[in-house]
Motif scaffolding. Structure first.
Motif, PDB file in Angstrom:
ATOM      1  N   LEU A 110       0.933  -1.242  -0.108  1.00  0.00           N
ATOM      2  CA  LEU A 110       0.137   0.129   0.123  1.00  0.00           C
ATOM      3  C   LEU A 110       1.026   1.237  -0.027  1.00  0.00           C
ATOM      4  O   LEU A 110       0.442   2.102  -0.603  1.00  0.00           O
ATOM      5  CB  LEU A 110      -0.925  -0.005   1.121  1.00  0.00           C
ATOM      6  N   ARG A 111       1.994   1.169   0.729  1.00  0.00           N
ATOM      7  CA  ARG A 111       2.958   2.582   0.746  1.00  0.00           C
ATOM      8  C   ARG A 111       3.464   2.437  -0.525  1.00  0.00           C
ATOM      9  O   ARG A 111       3.470   3.614  -1.180  1.00  0.00           O
ATOM     10  CB  ARG A 111       3.980   2.152   1.849  1.00  0.00           C
ATOM     11  N   ILE A 112       4.011   1.528  -1.107  1.00  0.00           N
ATOM     12  CA  ILE A 112       4.381   1.537  -2.816  1.00  0.00           C
ATOM     13  C   ILE A 112       3.543   2.177  -3.684  1.00  0.00           C
ATOM     14  O   ILE A 112       3.756   3.025  -4.261  1.00  0.00           O
ATOM     15  CB  ILE A 112       4.878   0.199  -3.238  1.00  0.00           C
ATOM     16  N   GLN A 113       2.129   1.676  -3.553  1.00  0.00           N
ATOM     17  CA  GLN A 113       1.082   2.092  -4.541  1.00  0.00           C
ATOM     18  C   GLN A 113       0.949   3.720  -4.441  1.00  0.00           C
ATOM     19  O   GLN A 113       0.783   4.261  -5.066  1.00  0.00           O
ATOM     20  CB  GLN A 113      -0.145   1.381  -4.106  1.00  0.00           C
ATOM     21  N   ALA A 114       0.903   4.243  -3.015  1.00  0.00           N
ATOM     22  CA  ALA A 114       0.750   5.385  -2.660  1.00  0.00           C
ATOM     23  C   ALA A 114       1.903   6.276  -3.176  1.00  0.00           C
ATOM     24  O   ALA A 114       1.632   7.307  -3.704  1.00  0.00           O
ATOM     25  CB  ALA A 114       0.455   5.645  -1.014  1.00  0.00           C
ATOM     26  N   LEU A 115       3.199   5.708  -3.052  1.00  0.00           N
ATOM     27  CA  LEU A 115       4.201   6.592  -3.389  1.00  0.00           C
ATOM     28  C   LEU A 115       4.155   6.765  -4.965  1.00  0.00           C
ATOM     29  O   LEU A 115       4.522   7.890  -5.249  1.00  0.00           O
ATOM     30  CB  LEU A 115       5.523   5.890  -3.015  1.00  0.00           C
ATOM     31  N   LEU A 116       3.949   5.714  -5.782  1.00  0.00           N
ATOM     32  CA  LEU A 116       3.885   5.947  -7.194  1.00  0.00           C
ATOM     33  C   LEU A 116       2.763   6.657  -7.775  1.00  0.00           C
ATOM     34  O   LEU A 116       2.995   7.461  -8.582  1.00  0.00           O
ATOM     35  CB  LEU A 116       3.851   4.444  -7.620  1.00  0.00           C
ATOM     36  N   ARG A 117       1.703   6.896  -6.942  1.00  0.00           N
ATOM     37  CA  ARG A 117       0.736   7.627  -7.416  1.00  0.00           C
ATOM     38  C   ARG A 117       1.242   9.069  -7.330  1.00  0.00           C
ATOM     39  O   ARG A 117       0.865   9.980  -7.821  1.00  0.00           O
ATOM     40  CB  ARG A 117      -0.805   7.206  -6.767  1.00  0.00           C
ATOM     41  N   ARG A 118       1.490   9.271  -5.878  1.00  0.00           N
ATOM     42  CA  ARG A 118       1.842  10.548  -5.401  1.00  0.00           C
ATOM     43  C   ARG A 118       2.847  11.425  -6.352  1.00  0.00           C
ATOM     44  O   ARG A 118       3.088  12.371  -6.833  1.00  0.00           O
ATOM     45  CB  ARG A 118       2.396  10.566  -4.211  1.00  0.00           C
ATOM     46  N   THR A 119       3.829  10.266  -6.712  1.00  0.00           N
ATOM     47  CA  THR A 119       5.015  10.911  -7.757  1.00  0.00           C
ATOM     48  C   THR A 119       4.270  11.350  -9.073  1.00  0.00           C
ATOM     49  O   THR A 119       4.930  12.190  -9.477  1.00  0.00           O
ATOM     50  CB  THR A 119       6.125   9.900  -7.893  1.00  0.00           C
ATOM     51  N   LYS A 120       3.409  10.651  -9.560  1.00  0.00           N
ATOM     52  CA  LYS A 120       2.982  10.953 -10.733  1.00  0.00           C
ATOM     53  C   LYS A 120       1.632  12.129 -10.630  1.00  0.00           C
ATOM     54  O   LYS A 120       0.948  12.200 -11.725  1.00  0.00           O
ATOM     55  CB  LYS A 120       2.259   9.804 -11.429  1.00  0.00           C
ATOM     56  N   GLY A 121       1.487  12.634  -9.262  1.00  0.00           N
ATOM     57  CA  GLY A 121       0.291  13.639  -9.112  1.00  0.00           C
ATOM     58  C   GLY A 121      -0.904  13.053  -9.200  1.00  0.00           C
ATOM     59  O   GLY A 121      -2.081  13.900  -9.607  1.00  0.00           O
ATOM     60  N   GLN A 125      -6.312   6.682  -3.931  1.00  0.00           N
ATOM     61  CA  GLN A 125      -7.513   5.993  -3.481  1.00  0.00           C
ATOM     62  C   GLN A 125      -7.803   4.498  -3.758  1.00  0.00           C
ATOM     63  O   GLN A 125      -6.866   4.017  -4.499  1.00  0.00           O
ATOM     64  CB  GLN A 125      -8.731   6.811  -4.438  1.00  0.00           C
ATOM     65  N   PRO A 126      -8.686   3.689  -3.315  1.00  0.00           N
ATOM     66  CA  PRO A 126      -8.746   2.087  -3.590  1.00  0.00           C
ATOM     67  C   PRO A 126      -8.432   1.875  -5.077  1.00  0.00           C
ATOM     68  O   PRO A 126      -7.832   0.947  -5.123  1.00  0.00           O
ATOM     69  CB  PRO A 126     -10.136   2.099  -3.250  1.00  0.00           C
ATOM     70  N   LEU A 127      -8.915   2.611  -5.874  1.00  0.00           N
ATOM     71  CA  LEU A 127      -8.575   2.117  -7.425  1.00  0.00           C
ATOM     72  C   LEU A 127      -7.811   3.278  -8.088  1.00  0.00           C
ATOM     73  O   LEU A 127      -7.999   4.550  -7.753  1.00  0.00           O
ATOM     74  CB  LEU A 127     -10.102   2.028  -8.084  1.00  0.00           C
ATOM     75  N   LEU A 128      -7.160   2.800  -9.022  1.00  0.00           N
ATOM     76  CA  LEU A 128      -6.482   3.893  -9.854  1.00  0.00           C
ATOM     77  C   LEU A 128      -7.269   4.170 -11.016  1.00  0.00           C
ATOM     78  O   LEU A 128      -7.710   3.341 -11.861  1.00  0.00           O
ATOM     79  CB  LEU A 128      -5.263   3.032 -10.475  1.00  0.00           C
ATOM     80  N   GLU A 129      -7.624   5.458 -10.826  1.00  0.00           N
ATOM     81  CA  GLU A 129      -8.428   5.981 -12.158  1.00  0.00           C
ATOM     82  C   GLU A 129      -8.067   6.977 -12.703  1.00  0.00           C
ATOM     83  O   GLU A 129      -7.381   8.108 -12.288  1.00  0.00           O
ATOM     84  CB  GLU A 129      -9.879   6.711 -11.108  1.00  0.00           C
ATOM     85  N   VAL A 130      -8.238   6.812 -14.077  1.00  0.00           N
ATOM     86  CA  VAL A 130      -7.646   7.654 -15.101  1.00  0.00           C
ATOM     87  C   VAL A 130      -8.402   7.507 -16.487  1.00  0.00           C
ATOM     88  O   VAL A 130      -8.996   6.518 -17.072  1.00  0.00           O
ATOM     89  CB  VAL A 130      -6.220   7.457 -15.742  1.00  0.00           C
ATOM     90  N   GLY A 131      -9.078   8.570 -16.729  1.00  0.00           N
ATOM     91  CA  GLY A 131      -9.876   8.662 -18.307  1.00  0.00           C
ATOM     92  C   GLY A 131     -10.950   8.115 -18.242  1.00  0.00           C
ATOM     93  O   GLY A 131     -11.429   7.170 -19.299  1.00  0.00           O
ATOM     94  N   GLY A 132     -11.832   7.738 -16.921  1.00  0.00           N
ATOM     95  CA  GLY A 132     -13.002   6.664 -17.100  1.00  0.00           C
ATOM     96  C   GLY A 132     -12.690   5.466 -16.837  1.00  0.00           C
ATOM     97  O   GLY A 132     -13.559   4.585 -16.529  1.00  0.00           O
ATOM     98  N   PHE A 162       0.833   2.431 -18.139  1.00  0.00           N
ATOM     99  CA  PHE A 162      -0.027   3.564 -19.022  1.00  0.00           C
ATOM    100  C   PHE A 162      -0.708   4.605 -18.135  1.00  0.00           C
ATOM    101  O   PHE A 162      -0.770   5.522 -18.234  1.00  0.00           O
ATOM    102  CB  PHE A 162      -0.575   2.904 -20.090  1.00  0.00           C
ATOM    103  N   MET A 163      -1.504   4.020 -17.333  1.00  0.00           N
ATOM    104  CA  MET A 163      -2.341   4.831 -16.507  1.00  0.00           C
ATOM    105  C   MET A 163      -1.562   5.643 -15.555  1.00  0.00           C
ATOM    106  O   MET A 163      -1.986   6.762 -14.964  1.00  0.00           O
ATOM    107  CB  MET A 163      -3.315   4.027 -15.505  1.00  0.00           C
ATOM    108  N   LEU A 164      -0.378   5.213 -15.047  1.00  0.00           N
ATOM    109  CA  LEU A 164       0.543   6.266 -14.341  1.00  0.00           C
ATOM    110  C   LEU A 164       1.296   7.168 -15.075  1.00  0.00           C
ATOM    111  O   LEU A 164       2.029   7.940 -14.602  1.00  0.00           O
ATOM    112  CB  LEU A 164       1.485   5.412 -13.492  1.00  0.00           C
ATOM    113  N   HIS A 165       1.257   7.065 -16.399  1.00  0.00           N
ATOM    114  CA  HIS A 165       1.953   8.128 -17.284  1.00  0.00           C
ATOM    115  C   HIS A 165       0.956   8.496 -18.636  1.00  0.00           C
ATOM    116  O   HIS A 165       1.356   8.308 -19.474  1.00  0.00           O
ATOM    117  CB  HIS A 165       3.096   7.278 -18.047  1.00  0.00           C
ATOM    118  N   PRO A 166      -0.287   9.007 -18.098  1.00  0.00           N
ATOM    119  CA  PRO A 166      -1.194   9.237 -19.034  1.00  0.00           C
ATOM    120  C   PRO A 166      -0.561  10.435 -20.302  1.00  0.00           C
ATOM    121  O   PRO A 166       0.098  11.532 -19.777  1.00  0.00           O
ATOM    122  CB  PRO A 166      -2.430   9.853 -18.191  1.00  0.00           C
TER     123      PRO A 166
END
Length: 222
Positions: A110-121, A125-132, A162-166
């Motif tokens: 969970l910490r890894i997931q949070a760090l990766l998302r935070r780094t990409k702005g 949240q529970p699901l990684l959401e990008v573009g619907g 891809f979703m972490l680099h839209p």
């Protein structure tokens, strides 16, 4: 996502590596601070997990050297040390998060997931959401138009990247560098197969091809 694990306790490292691989991460493992000092800035890691008590060179020195050379990948420190002074020293040296041993593997994930998302702005949240689209990283399933779309392991790894680099133009070689560990043979044709399968499952417009350049995740789907 390609991670570097620097941990000299073999049993713990095996446990962490297995958990990370089950969750779709490519993992390189090192046990010596001197090797980590070099490899951390010579390979394109998305995140680094670093133990402080390393042979060869202390983890704090390794981290300080990485940051002085311009490494900006998030670094999560693992250590058996729990004093506030040592935590502060780690954060001063450039750590992004801190986890004290012993810990539960799920907390690390969970910490890894949070760090990766935070780094990409992106919002954590529970699901990684990008573009619907919504990606469940725990179940490795994509939610699209209120339907669950099952993904293979390869499709999941690629879609998450891809979703972490839209909207970023990503070459085949760049994708391969971040989807495979240093020991795995990298086949750009396999990446193309996964892209075609994602398009067939989620829509042709989801991933745009730029001939001779690479691919761009648009997030569009019918």
């Amino acid at each position: 996502m390609r991670l570097l694990l620097v941990e000299d306790q073999v049993e713990l490292a095996d446990e962490i590596s297995a958990a990370l691989k089950r969750n779709g991460y490519a993992v390189d493992w090192l046990t010596d601070g001197r090797d980590a000092d070099y490899q951390g800035t010579s390979e394109p890691y998305d995140l680094i997990i670093l133990d402080l008590g390393l042979p060869g060179k202390p983890g704090l020195e390794v981290l300080a050297n990485w940051r002085s050379r311009g490494l900006n990948a998030p670094v999560l420190i693992l250590t058996a040390r729990s004093s506030w002074a040592e935590r502060i020293e780690g954060l001063k040296a450039g750590a992004d998060d801190y986890l004290t041993k012993p810990f539960h593997p799920e907390e690390l994930l969970l910490r890894i997931q949070a760090l990766l998302r935070r780094t990409k702005g992106l919002i954590n949240q529970p699901l990684l959401e990008v573009g619907g689209l919504a990606l469940d990283e725990t179940r490795q399933i994509c939610h699209c138009k209120n339907q669950e779309v099952e993904l293979t392991a390869g499709e999941f790894r690629l879609l998450r990247y891809f979703m972490l680099h839209p909207d970023q133009l990503l070459s085949k070689s760049q994708l391969a560098e971040h989807l495979y560990d240093g020991e795995t043979e990298r086949d750009s044709n396999v990446i193309e197969v996964h892209i075609n399968r994602l398009r067939s499952k989620l829509g042709r417009e989801l991933i745009e091809t730029r001939r001779g350049q690479g691919y761009r995740f648009t997030g569009k789907h019918p």
